[in-house]
Design a protein around this motif. Structure first.
Motif, PDB file in Angstrom:
ATOM      1  N   UNK A 160       0.842  -1.188   0.000  1.00  0.00           N
ATOM      2  CA  UNK A 160       0.000   0.000   0.000  1.00  0.00           C
ATOM      3  C   UNK A 160       0.880   1.242   0.000  1.00  0.00           C
ATOM      4  N   UNK A 192       0.883   5.506   0.503  1.00  0.00           N
ATOM      5  CA  UNK A 192       0.169   6.579   1.185  1.00  0.00           C
ATOM      6  C   UNK A 192       0.825   7.924   0.870  1.00  0.00           C
ATOM      7  N   UNK A 234       3.730   0.663   2.778  1.00  0.00           N
ATOM      8  CA  UNK A 234       3.574  -0.457   3.711  1.00  0.00           C
ATOM      9  C   UNK A 234       3.458  -1.722   2.876  1.00  0.00           C
ATOM     10  N   UNK A 235       4.292  -2.699   3.187  1.00  0.00           N
ATOM     11  CA  UNK A 235       4.225  -3.960   2.456  1.00  0.00           C
ATOM     12  C   UNK A 235       3.444  -4.978   3.271  1.00  0.00           C
ATOM     13  N   UNK A 274       4.083  -6.444  11.178  1.00  0.00           N
ATOM     14  CA  UNK A 274       4.174  -5.018  11.446  1.00  0.00           C
ATOM     15  C   UNK A 274       3.791  -4.180  10.250  1.00  0.00           C
ATOM     16  N   UNK A 275       2.832  -3.325  10.460  1.00  0.00           N
ATOM     17  CA  UNK A 275       2.399  -2.450   9.378  1.00  0.00           C
ATOM     18  C   UNK A 275       3.136  -1.123   9.438  1.00  0.00           C
ATOM     19  N   UNK A 276       4.429  -1.173   9.570  1.00  0.00           N
ATOM     20  CA  UNK A 276       5.159   0.082   9.723  1.00  0.00           C
ATOM     21  C   UNK A 276       5.251   0.798   8.386  1.00  0.00           C
ATOM     22  N   UNK A 277       5.127   2.087   8.461  1.00  0.00           N
ATOM     23  CA  UNK A 277       5.238   2.927   7.279  1.00  0.00           C
ATOM     24  C   UNK A 277       6.710   3.207   6.984  1.00  0.00           C
ATOM     25  N   UNK A 311       8.780   5.785   5.084  1.00  0.00           N
ATOM     26  CA  UNK A 311       8.560   7.116   4.547  1.00  0.00           C
ATOM     27  C   UNK A 311       9.670   7.547   3.608  1.00  0.00           C
ATOM     28  N   UNK A 360       1.966   3.005  17.224  1.00  0.00           N
ATOM     29  CA  UNK A 360       3.298   3.096  16.633  1.00  0.00           C
ATOM     30  C   UNK A 360       4.041   4.298  17.214  1.00  0.00           C
ATOM     31  N   UNK A 389       7.268   6.716  15.973  1.00  0.00           N
ATOM     32  CA  UNK A 389       8.205   7.082  14.911  1.00  0.00           C
ATOM     33  C   UNK A 389       9.064   8.232  15.421  1.00  0.00           C
ATOM     34  N   UNK A 406      11.764  10.420   8.689  1.00  0.00           N
ATOM     35  CA  UNK A 406      10.788   9.759   9.552  1.00  0.00           C
ATOM     36  C   UNK A 406      11.118   8.280   9.623  1.00  0.00           C
ATOM     37  N   UNK A 466      10.633   4.466  11.705  1.00  0.00           N
ATOM     38  CA  UNK A 466       9.848   3.615  12.602  1.00  0.00           C
ATOM     39  C   UNK A 466      10.681   3.220  13.808  1.00  0.00           C
ATOM     40  N   UNK A 470       6.223  -0.923  17.463  1.00  0.00           N
ATOM     41  CA  UNK A 470       4.820  -1.160  17.108  1.00  0.00           C
ATOM     42  C   UNK A 470       4.186  -2.074  18.139  1.00  0.00           C
ATOM     43  N   UNK A 509       6.760  -5.148  18.222  1.00  0.00           N
ATOM     44  CA  UNK A 509       7.853  -5.190  17.249  1.00  0.00           C
ATOM     45  C   UNK A 509       8.809  -4.052  17.591  1.00  0.00           C
ATOM     46  N   UNK A 544      -3.179  -4.109   7.083  1.00  0.00           N
ATOM     47  CA  UNK A 544      -2.036  -3.296   6.710  1.00  0.00           C
ATOM     48  C   UNK A 544      -2.453  -1.982   6.077  1.00  0.00           C
ATOM     49  N   UNK A 601      -3.054   5.274   9.557  1.00  0.00           N
ATOM     50  CA  UNK A 601      -2.456   5.603  10.843  1.00  0.00           C
ATOM     51  C   UNK A 601      -2.721   7.078  11.135  1.00  0.00           C
TER      52      UNK A 601
END
Lengths: 116, 115
Positions: A33, A35, A95-96, A101-104, A106, B33, B35, B43, B45, B48, B56, B100, B104
């Motif tokens: 995804x 964003x 986000x893959x 973990x849905x970490x972005x 950036x 989360x 960051x 930015x 991460x 989480x 995580x 996913x 956010x």
């Protein structure tokens, strides 16, 4: 590895000009995804749009439009007839879909300055 | 409705001191989360939390950084023995559910300055 590149560090335009912010991404995942977030001078990140990897349709929302092209791994953002209130830092993020973990991830952001 | 809130908004500390940063997510959001936004790193991460699952922590830059989330709601990010390179804006975000693609929602951030 996943990466988002926003090559334009700063862009300055005069009000009412159209402006395009570039975003190029890298991922080996087939499902992901993308964003766009806006960070005005107040500092709070504001969600603008989400697009999944299976939907390449362009999207328009008022003066905003997004062009997603998987062939070039790009997800560009265009503001039509820019306004001073559009001045902000714009971030593209990825986000893959790989589980926990849905970490972005950036990009480094593009500072857009719209002059009156 | 109430968004994500963070406190303090600004924190100035001396090198070597410990600091605690607080995040109140949107009510009902199960994912939280942290960051960090700094000039040199953009930015990035940090950590989480999702429900009762183990967090995580893969983004924490060193063992001086830790975070906890009590009762599935409020979270605290602790930095021990702060260093000047820890100076940054620390952003908290929350989202609903596991998907996913869930948006956010970000808080206003805590600007940390280490002298």
């Amino acid at each position: 590895a996943q990466k988002v590149t926003q090559a334009q560090t700063e862009i300055s335009v005069v009000e009412k000009e159209d402006v395009t912010l570039d975003c190029v991404y890298e991922t080996r995942d087939t499902t992901y995804y993308l964003f766009w977030y806006k960070q005005p001078p107040s500092g709070e990140l504001v969600f603008l749009i989400r697009r999944n990897s299976f939907d390449e349709q362009n999207e328009i929302s008022g003066r905003y439009s997004w062009n997603f092209q998987k062939s070039t791994s790009s997800f560009n953002f265009t503001i039509t007839a820019s306004q001073v209130v559009d001045s902000a830092v714009y971030f593209c993020a990825l986000v893959a879909y790989r589980g926990a973990t849905n970490k972005l991830i950036f990009g480094t952001g593009t500072l857009l300055a719209v002059q009156p | 409705g109430a968004g994500v809130s963070q406190s303090p908004s600004n924190k100035v500390t001396e090198k070597g001191k410990d600091v605690e940063l607080r995040c109140d997510p949107i009510s009902g959001h199960t994912a939280l989360y942290w960051y960090r936004q700094s000039l040199g790193q953009g930015l990035e991460f940090l950590i989480y939390f999702q429900g009762n699952s183990a967090p995580d922590k893969s983004g924490l830059p060193s063992d001086r950084f830790s975070a906890e989330r009590t009762g599935g709601s409020v979270s605290t990010l602790t930095i021990q023995r702060t260093q000047q390179e820890d100076s940054a804006v620390y952003l908290c975000a929350s989202s609903s559910g596991l998907a996913v693609y869930n948006e956010q929602f970000f808080g206003p951030g805590t600007r940390l300055t280490v002298l």
